[in-house]
Design a protein around this motif. Sequence first.
Motif, PDB file in Angstrom:
ATOM      1  N   GLN A  87      -2.700  -3.053  -5.962  1.00  0.00           N
ATOM      2  CA  GLN A  87      -2.293  -4.157  -5.701  1.00  0.00           C
ATOM      3  C   GLN A  87      -2.298  -4.806  -4.388  1.00  0.00           C
ATOM      4  OE1 GLN A  87       1.358  -4.684  -7.866  1.00  0.00           O
ATOM      5  NE2 GLN A  87       0.358  -4.935 -10.007  1.00  0.00           N
ATOM      6  N   PRO A  88      -2.178  -5.784  -4.118  1.00  0.00           N
ATOM      7  CA  PRO A  88      -1.936  -6.506  -2.763  1.00  0.00           C
ATOM      8  C   PRO A  88      -0.648  -5.649  -2.165  1.00  0.00           C
ATOM      9  CG  PRO A  88      -2.797  -8.165  -3.987  1.00  0.00           C
ATOM     10  CD  PRO A  88      -2.543  -7.082  -4.858  1.00  0.00           C
ATOM     11  N   GLY A  89      -0.602  -5.419  -0.839  1.00  0.00           N
ATOM     12  CA  GLY A  89       0.498  -4.879  -0.496  1.00  0.00           C
ATOM     13  C   GLY A  89       0.623  -3.359  -0.463  1.00  0.00           C
ATOM     14  N   GLY A  90      -0.071  -2.806  -1.426  1.00  0.00           N
ATOM     15  CA  GLY A  90      -0.078  -1.416  -1.715  1.00  0.00           C
ATOM     16  C   GLY A  90      -0.729  -0.665  -0.587  1.00  0.00           C
ATOM     17  N   SER A  91      -0.988   0.681  -1.012  1.00  0.00           N
ATOM     18  CA  SER A  91      -1.557   1.743  -0.093  1.00  0.00           C
ATOM     19  C   SER A  91      -2.343   2.725  -0.630  1.00  0.00           C
ATOM     20  CB  SER A  91      -0.373   2.674   0.675  1.00  0.00           C
ATOM     21  OG  SER A  91       0.694   1.731   1.283  1.00  0.00           O
ATOM     22  N   LEU A  92      -3.252   3.323  -0.062  1.00  0.00           N
ATOM     23  CA  LEU A  92      -4.246   4.155  -0.290  1.00  0.00           C
ATOM     24  C   LEU A  92      -4.540   5.117   1.066  1.00  0.00           C
ATOM     25  CD1 LEU A  92      -6.950   2.322  -2.512  1.00  0.00           C
ATOM     26  CD2 LEU A  92      -5.337   3.847  -3.277  1.00  0.00           C
ATOM     27  N   ARG A  93      -4.980   6.463   0.575  1.00  0.00           N
ATOM     28  CA  ARG A  93      -5.411   7.120   1.644  1.00  0.00           C
ATOM     29  C   ARG A  93      -6.443   7.835   1.249  1.00  0.00           C
ATOM     30  NH1 ARG A  93      -2.961  13.077   3.906  1.00  0.00           N
ATOM     31  NH2 ARG A  93      -3.755  13.791   2.061  1.00  0.00           N
ATOM     32  N   LEU A  94      -7.712   7.623   2.124  1.00  0.00           N
ATOM     33  CA  LEU A  94      -9.110   7.809   2.017  1.00  0.00           C
ATOM     34  C   LEU A  94      -9.076   9.198   2.690  1.00  0.00           C
ATOM     35  CD1 LEU A  94     -10.947   4.719   2.180  1.00  0.00           C
ATOM     36  CD2 LEU A  94      -9.732   5.560   0.054  1.00  0.00           C
ATOM     37  N   SER A  95      -9.862  10.207   2.095  1.00  0.00           N
ATOM     38  CA  SER A  95     -10.213  11.551   2.808  1.00  0.00           C
ATOM     39  C   SER A  95     -11.926  11.430   2.764  1.00  0.00           C
ATOM     40  CB  SER A  95      -9.945  12.420   1.968  1.00  0.00           C
ATOM     41  OG  SER A  95      -8.573  12.596   1.863  1.00  0.00           O
ATOM     42  N   CYS A  96     -12.263  12.038   4.158  1.00  0.00           N
ATOM     43  CA  CYS A  96     -13.541  12.250   4.418  1.00  0.00           C
ATOM     44  C   CYS A  96     -13.615  13.907   4.638  1.00  0.00           C
ATOM     45  CB  CYS A  96     -14.096  11.720   5.503  1.00  0.00           C
ATOM     46  SG  CYS A  96     -15.679  12.066   6.169  1.00  0.00           S
ATOM     47  N   GLN A 151     -21.330   9.334   0.240  1.00  0.00           N
ATOM     48  CA  GLN A 151     -21.638   8.389  -0.718  1.00  0.00           C
ATOM     49  C   GLN A 151     -20.684   7.184  -0.957  1.00  0.00           C
ATOM     50  OE1 GLN A 151     -19.591  11.058  -1.146  1.00  0.00           O
ATOM     51  NE2 GLN A 151     -18.128   9.920  -2.751  1.00  0.00           N
ATOM     52  N   GLY A 152     -19.521   7.097  -0.494  1.00  0.00           N
ATOM     53  CA  GLY A 152     -18.743   6.210  -0.525  1.00  0.00           C
ATOM     54  C   GLY A 152     -17.702   6.219  -1.529  1.00  0.00           C
ATOM     55  N   THR A 153     -16.632   5.447  -1.465  1.00  0.00           N
ATOM     56  CA  THR A 153     -15.561   5.431  -2.405  1.00  0.00           C
ATOM     57  C   THR A 153     -15.033   3.969  -2.592  1.00  0.00           C
ATOM     58  OG1 THR A 153     -13.374   6.381  -3.032  1.00  0.00           O
ATOM     59  CG2 THR A 153     -13.800   6.125  -0.779  1.00  0.00           C
ATOM     60  N   GLN A 154     -15.050   3.545  -4.035  1.00  0.00           N
ATOM     61  CA  GLN A 154     -14.648   1.994  -4.168  1.00  0.00           C
ATOM     62  C   GLN A 154     -13.119   1.841  -3.891  1.00  0.00           C
ATOM     63  OE1 GLN A 154     -16.687  -0.739  -5.029  1.00  0.00           O
ATOM     64  NE2 GLN A 154     -14.620  -1.799  -4.684  1.00  0.00           N
ATOM     65  N   VAL A 155     -12.731   0.803  -3.055  1.00  0.00           N
ATOM     66  CA  VAL A 155     -11.254   0.452  -2.841  1.00  0.00           C
ATOM     67  C   VAL A 155     -11.531  -1.195  -3.201  1.00  0.00           C
ATOM     68  CG1 VAL A 155      -9.560  -0.268  -1.286  1.00  0.00           C
ATOM     69  CG2 VAL A 155     -10.825   2.013  -0.895  1.00  0.00           C
ATOM     70  N   THR A 156     -10.711  -1.167  -4.280  1.00  0.00           N
ATOM     71  CA  THR A 156     -10.164  -2.649  -4.992  1.00  0.00           C
ATOM     72  C   THR A 156      -8.924  -3.166  -4.692  1.00  0.00           C
ATOM     73  OG1 THR A 156     -12.010  -2.167  -6.531  1.00  0.00           O
ATOM     74  CG2 THR A 156     -10.747  -3.948  -6.789  1.00  0.00           C
ATOM     75  N   VAL A 157      -8.685  -4.189  -4.209  1.00  0.00           N
ATOM     76  CA  VAL A 157      -6.998  -4.756  -3.917  1.00  0.00           C
ATOM     77  C   VAL A 157      -7.289  -5.893  -4.872  1.00  0.00           C
ATOM     78  CG1 VAL A 157      -5.481  -5.369  -2.533  1.00  0.00           C
ATOM     79  CG2 VAL A 157      -7.310  -3.694  -1.606  1.00  0.00           C
ATOM     80  N   SER A 158      -6.467  -6.051  -5.659  1.00  0.00           N
ATOM     81  CA  SER A 158      -6.337  -6.779  -6.897  1.00  0.00           C
ATOM     82  C   SER A 158      -4.980  -6.899  -7.553  1.00  0.00           C
ATOM     83  CB  SER A 158      -7.582  -7.128  -7.579  1.00  0.00           C
ATOM     84  OG  SER A 158      -7.290  -8.035  -8.838  1.00  0.00           O
TER      85      SER A 158
END
Length: 126
Positions: free
Chosen positions: A13-22, A118-125
Amino acid sequence: QLELVESGGGLVQPGGSLRLSCGARGFSLEYYNIGWFRQAPDKERERVSCISAVNDRIFYVDSIKGRFTISRDYGKTEIYLQMNSLRSEDTAVYYCGVLKPPGCSPTTFSTDVTYWGQGTQVTVSS
């Protein structure tokens, strides 16, 4: 052949957080300059952040400054992108890439990437 693997994307959701790893299969990212990029639908791939191998020099684009943080883990096997205060406009596929020399700088662009994940999808909604 270097193989990068991104993970950590998802729906938030908007205002939330995610941590991506490579990470990388079969080798460590300790000696590589790494960039994070993103591509939204019908838009060009754009730079987000990067980190150099030698001195951990870091760059952020203005649109994510103060909200995103790039870092390496202690063993320098992975690169992270901590994303806080996410906005709908952050929705995109996020990619990490190995940067060719001289590495991370304010003039680093997607054309400076030699290997892509290959990419990872981030959707903020909501």
